[in-house]
Design a protein around this motif. Structure first.
Motif, PDB file in Angstrom:
ATOM      1  N   GLN A   9       0.832  -1.205   0.000  1.00 19.92           N
ATOM      2  CA  GLN A   9       0.000   0.000   0.000  1.00 19.92           C
ATOM      3  C   GLN A   9       0.865   1.254   0.000  1.00 19.92           C
ATOM      4  O   GLN A   9       0.560   2.229  -0.685  1.00 19.92           O
ATOM      5  CB  GLN A   9      -0.931  -0.011   1.218  1.00 19.92           C
ATOM      6  CG  GLN A   9      -1.899   1.178   1.262  1.00 19.92           C
ATOM      7  CD  GLN A   9      -2.928   1.040   2.362  1.00 19.92           C
ATOM      8  OE1 GLN A   9      -3.371  -0.064   2.664  1.00 19.92           O
ATOM      9  NE2 GLN A   9      -3.311   2.161   2.966  1.00 19.92           N
ATOM     10  N   VAL A  10       1.958   1.226   0.758  1.00 18.43           N
ATOM     11  CA  VAL A  10       2.866   2.374   0.806  1.00 18.43           C
ATOM     12  C   VAL A  10       3.466   2.641  -0.571  1.00 18.43           C
ATOM     13  O   VAL A  10       3.544   3.793  -1.019  1.00 18.43           O
ATOM     14  CB  VAL A  10       3.989   2.133   1.838  1.00 18.43           C
ATOM     15  CG1 VAL A  10       5.047   3.247   1.750  1.00 18.43           C
ATOM     16  CG2 VAL A  10       3.414   2.060   3.246  1.00 18.43           C
ATOM     17  N   GLN A  11       3.869   1.579  -1.268  1.00 14.93           N
ATOM     18  CA  GLN A  11       4.454   1.746  -2.603  1.00 14.93           C
ATOM     19  C   GLN A  11       3.426   2.274  -3.603  1.00 14.93           C
ATOM     20  O   GLN A  11       3.754   3.081  -4.471  1.00 14.93           O
ATOM     21  CB  GLN A  11       5.030   0.411  -3.090  1.00 14.93           C
ATOM     22  CG  GLN A  11       6.316   0.007  -2.374  1.00 14.93           C
ATOM     23  CD  GLN A  11       6.798  -1.360  -2.798  1.00 14.93           C
ATOM     24  OE1 GLN A  11       6.001  -2.281  -2.997  1.00 14.93           O
ATOM     25  NE2 GLN A  11       8.107  -1.514  -2.944  1.00 14.93           N
ATOM     26  N   LEU A  12       2.178   1.818  -3.472  1.00 16.12           N
ATOM     27  CA  LEU A  12       1.136   2.297  -4.379  1.00 16.12           C
ATOM     28  C   LEU A  12       0.881   3.791  -4.179  1.00 16.12           C
ATOM     29  O   LEU A  12       0.642   4.530  -5.138  1.00 16.12           O
ATOM     30  CB  LEU A  12      -0.149   1.505  -4.175  1.00 16.12           C
ATOM     31  CG  LEU A  12      -0.140   0.070  -4.718  1.00 16.12           C
ATOM     32  CD1 LEU A  12      -1.390  -0.689  -4.280  1.00 16.12           C
ATOM     33  CD2 LEU A  12      -0.037   0.067  -6.236  1.00 16.12           C
ATOM     34  N   LYS A  21      -5.433   1.266  -1.117  1.00 14.68           N
ATOM     35  CA  LYS A  21      -6.058   0.069  -0.523  1.00 14.68           C
ATOM     36  C   LYS A  21      -7.124  -0.506  -1.458  1.00 14.68           C
ATOM     37  O   LYS A  21      -7.273  -1.725  -1.581  1.00 14.68           O
ATOM     38  CB  LYS A  21      -6.673   0.416   0.836  1.00 14.68           C
ATOM     39  CG  LYS A  21      -7.252  -0.792   1.572  1.00 14.68           C
ATOM     40  CD  LYS A  21      -7.772  -0.406   2.942  1.00 14.68           C
ATOM     41  CE  LYS A  21      -8.289  -1.641   3.679  1.00 14.68           C
ATOM     42  NZ  LYS A  21      -9.344  -2.355   2.936  1.00 14.68           N
ATOM     43  N   GLU A  22      -7.858   0.377  -2.136  1.00 20.57           N
ATOM     44  CA  GLU A  22      -8.874  -0.069  -3.079  1.00 20.57           C
ATOM     45  C   GLU A  22      -8.245  -0.886  -4.212  1.00 20.57           C
ATOM     46  O   GLU A  22      -8.780  -1.910  -4.634  1.00 20.57           O
ATOM     47  CB  GLU A  22      -9.609   1.142  -3.647  1.00 20.57           C
ATOM     48  CG  GLU A  22     -10.757   0.820  -4.577  1.00 20.57           C
ATOM     49  CD  GLU A  22     -11.982   0.292  -3.863  1.00 20.57           C
ATOM     50  OE1 GLU A  22     -12.890  -0.211  -4.561  1.00 20.57           O
ATOM     51  OE2 GLU A  22     -12.038   0.356  -2.612  1.00 20.57           O
ATOM     52  N   ALA A  23      -7.067  -0.441  -4.700  1.00 23.12           N
ATOM     53  CA  ALA A  23      -6.368  -1.168  -5.768  1.00 23.12           C
ATOM     54  C   ALA A  23      -5.907  -2.544  -5.287  1.00 23.12           C
ATOM     55  O   ALA A  23      -5.968  -3.526  -6.035  1.00 23.12           O
ATOM     56  CB  ALA A  23      -5.177  -0.348  -6.258  1.00 23.12           C
ATOM     57  N   ILE A  24      -5.481  -2.624  -4.018  1.00 22.05           N
ATOM     58  CA  ILE A  24      -5.063  -3.912  -3.462  1.00 22.05           C
ATOM     59  C   ILE A  24      -6.261  -4.836  -3.315  1.00 22.05           C
ATOM     60  O   ILE A  24      -6.202  -6.028  -3.643  1.00 22.05           O
ATOM     61  CB  ILE A  24      -4.360  -3.702  -2.101  1.00 22.05           C
ATOM     62  CG1 ILE A  24      -3.007  -2.997  -2.309  1.00 22.05           C
ATOM     63  CG2 ILE A  24      -4.169  -5.036  -1.389  1.00 22.05           C
ATOM     64  CD1 ILE A  24      -2.297  -2.658  -1.018  1.00 22.05           C
ATOM     65  N   ASP A  25      -7.376  -4.307  -2.833  1.00 15.49           N
ATOM     66  CA  ASP A  25      -8.585  -5.121  -2.649  1.00 15.49           C
ATOM     67  C   ASP A  25      -9.085  -5.662  -3.986  1.00 15.49           C
ATOM     68  O   ASP A  25      -9.606  -6.784  -4.061  1.00 15.49           O
ATOM     69  CB  ASP A  25      -9.682  -4.296  -1.976  1.00 15.49           C
ATOM     70  CG  ASP A  25      -9.346  -3.960  -0.525  1.00 15.49           C
ATOM     71  OD1 ASP A  25      -8.445  -4.632   0.034  1.00 15.49           O
ATOM     72  OD2 ASP A  25      -9.969  -3.033   0.030  1.00 15.49           O
ATOM     73  N   GLY A  37      -4.687  -0.515 -11.717  1.00 12.60           N
ATOM     74  CA  GLY A  37      -6.049  -0.093 -11.421  1.00 12.60           C
ATOM     75  C   GLY A  37      -6.159   1.288 -10.802  1.00 12.60           C
ATOM     76  O   GLY A  37      -7.271   1.790 -10.603  1.00 12.60           O
ATOM     77  N   LEU A  38      -5.024   1.922 -10.505  1.00 11.45           N
ATOM     78  CA  LEU A  38      -5.070   3.220  -9.822  1.00 11.45           C
ATOM     79  C   LEU A  38      -5.753   4.289 -10.662  1.00 11.45           C
ATOM     80  O   LEU A  38      -6.553   5.078 -10.158  1.00 11.45           O
ATOM     81  CB  LEU A  38      -3.645   3.666  -9.468  1.00 11.45           C
ATOM     82  CG  LEU A  38      -2.920   2.823  -8.414  1.00 11.45           C
ATOM     83  CD1 LEU A  38      -1.468   3.270  -8.289  1.00 11.45           C
ATOM     84  CD2 LEU A  38      -3.625   2.924  -7.059  1.00 11.45           C
TER      85      LEU A  38
END
Length: 427
Positions: A324-327, A365-369, A376-377
């Motif tokens: 999440q930090v990297q995103l 977090k949304e992209a990870i989920d 997806g960002l």
């Protein structure tokens, strides 16, 4: 030198007399007119441009390549390092980067001696989950090397004789992106995505033809290794009488990539098998990225890649899942980050765009989920900003938009201007 008065002396370069030119400059042994001076100035200027162009074509070092990648791509340090070395090793054997060959070619013995050893290509296989930057890594490499770049989805390729895209069309795409400059195309980069999707299927391994697997791998072997291929000038299927051009693929760098879903099970099985016994010690890890770092030729073969194909991709680089930090860093830090791109779009309309830290973390977090990774960002931000991007061009005196999380945990783009208003979108 002194200005020569109008006399019978002629220009030593063009032969014109003083009365045919505006001015004649005389030296001890020669004369030159003003027009020839201008011509000489132009020639010198062109030479400076040529030398500057040659200077810029000097092959960047692995560290310089890594630094360039680092300014655009967050994380993936191991992959960036492997790619930097592989690309450097590939292009230092390709003209005009052959720095170890004497340009004067006077020392024939030394050149012949150096040419005794053939340096094979360092084609690359990238492995890692979707949305981790594999395609972007390849595009950025082509950018720093200033070479044509072509991308193709392996799933669109078919064995010769079937409906679909011929393997040779990959080179047609590259030639087109090189503005039909064959010499330039022959030093380009070809990126073949979803290469894992053409793995040989066990149920079709014994068939004479395998449209989606081994047949396509076989078709790619020659052009990846290096061959002279006949390519249609106009993209599309070959047909009798069509104009063809020859392209040598020996110096084209091929980068193949895939997510190789399920590979972790194959690696784990191999590691555990070797760890059986009283004296053995097996390090167990639930982190699939750690397993991918231990991938071997044996694993790729078991997955369905034929040995001949694997052998033509000697450099293996693994990209890791993004945290999440990297995103969040991907959203904000690179030179052409997604947030900076949208800020520029708003700036054109005279509006400042800001994102709160909480909103950035929510988007990551949304992209990870969604399991889309960095890919997806943009779609997430596009959906958030669409309402305000629709309204702002029609509104007056809008000065700022802030994207934030409200008390209900809803992403909320807030328009600030002469009359403040809010436009919220449920996540």
């Amino acid at each position: 030198m002194a200005v020569n008065p109008v006399n019978s002396k002629k220009c030593s370069f063009c032969g014109r007399s003083p009365n045919q030119v505006r001015r004649m400059i005389s030296g001890e042994f020669a004369n030159i007119c003003d027009e020839c001076i201008e011509t000489c100035n132009d020639l010198v200027a062109q030479e400076f441009v040529r030398l500057e162009s040659e200077r810029k074509k000097q092959l960047p070092t692995p560290r310089e390549i890594y630094g360039f990648l680092d300014s655009y791509i967050i994380g993936q340090d191991s992959a960036k390092r492997a790619l930097s070395v592989a690309v450097y090793n590939h292009y230092k054997r390709v003209s005009p980067y052959l720095s170890w060959i004497d340009k004067t070619k006077d020392k024939r013995e030394n050149v012949e001696q150096k040419n005794e050893v053939d340096i094979f290509k360092s084609n690359i296989l990238l492995i890692g989950p979707t949305g981790t930057g594999k395609t972007y890594l390849a595009k950025t490499l082509a950018k720093i090397m200033d070479v044509p770049f072509a991308i193709v989805d392996a799933t669109s390729l078919t064995e010769a004789g079937y409906i679909g895209e011929d393997v040779e069309n990959i080179l047609a795409n590259l030639l087109n992106n090189a503005n039909n400059d064959i010499k330039r195309a022959e030093k380009g980069i070809v990126y073949i995505d979803e290469i894992d999707k053409i793995a040989r299927k066990s149920e079709s391994a014994n068939l004479a033809r395998d449209v989606s697997g081994e047949g396509v791998q076989q078709g790619l072997l020659k052009i990846i290794e290096g061959t002279v291929a006949n390519i249609p000038v106009m993209q599309g299927k070959k047909h009798p009488g069509q104009e063809m051009v020859k392209i040598d693929t020996s110096n084209i760098l091929f980068i193949c990539s895939g997510s190789f879903a399920g590979m972790e099970k194959i690696i784990s099985k191999r590691i555990n098998k070797r760890g059986v016994g009283f004296a053995s010690s097996v390090e167990k890890s639930n982190d699939d990225s750690d397993l991918f770092n231990q991938v071997s030729v044996e694993d790729l073969h078991e997955f369905g890649m034929i040995p001949e194909f694997i052998g033509r991709l000697p450099v293996l680089a693994v990209v890791q899942p993004l945290s999440q930090v990297q995103l969040v860093e991907i959203l904000t830090k690179p030179k052409n980050s997604i947030v900076k791109q949208y800020q520029k779009l708003f700036e054109i309309d005279g509006v400042r765009l800001d994102f709160d830290d909480e909103a950035l973390n929510f988007i990551a977090k949304e992209a990870i989920d969604r399991e889309t990774g960095a890919r997806g960002l943009r779609s997430i931000i596009e959906k958030i900003l669409e309402p305000v991007m629709f309204e702002i061009p029609s509104q007056k005196n809008v000065k700022k938009v802030v994207v934030r999380l409200n008390g209900d945990g809803v992403i909320e783009p807030v328009i600030l201007g002469v009359h403040d208003s809010k436009m919220a979108m449920n996540s």
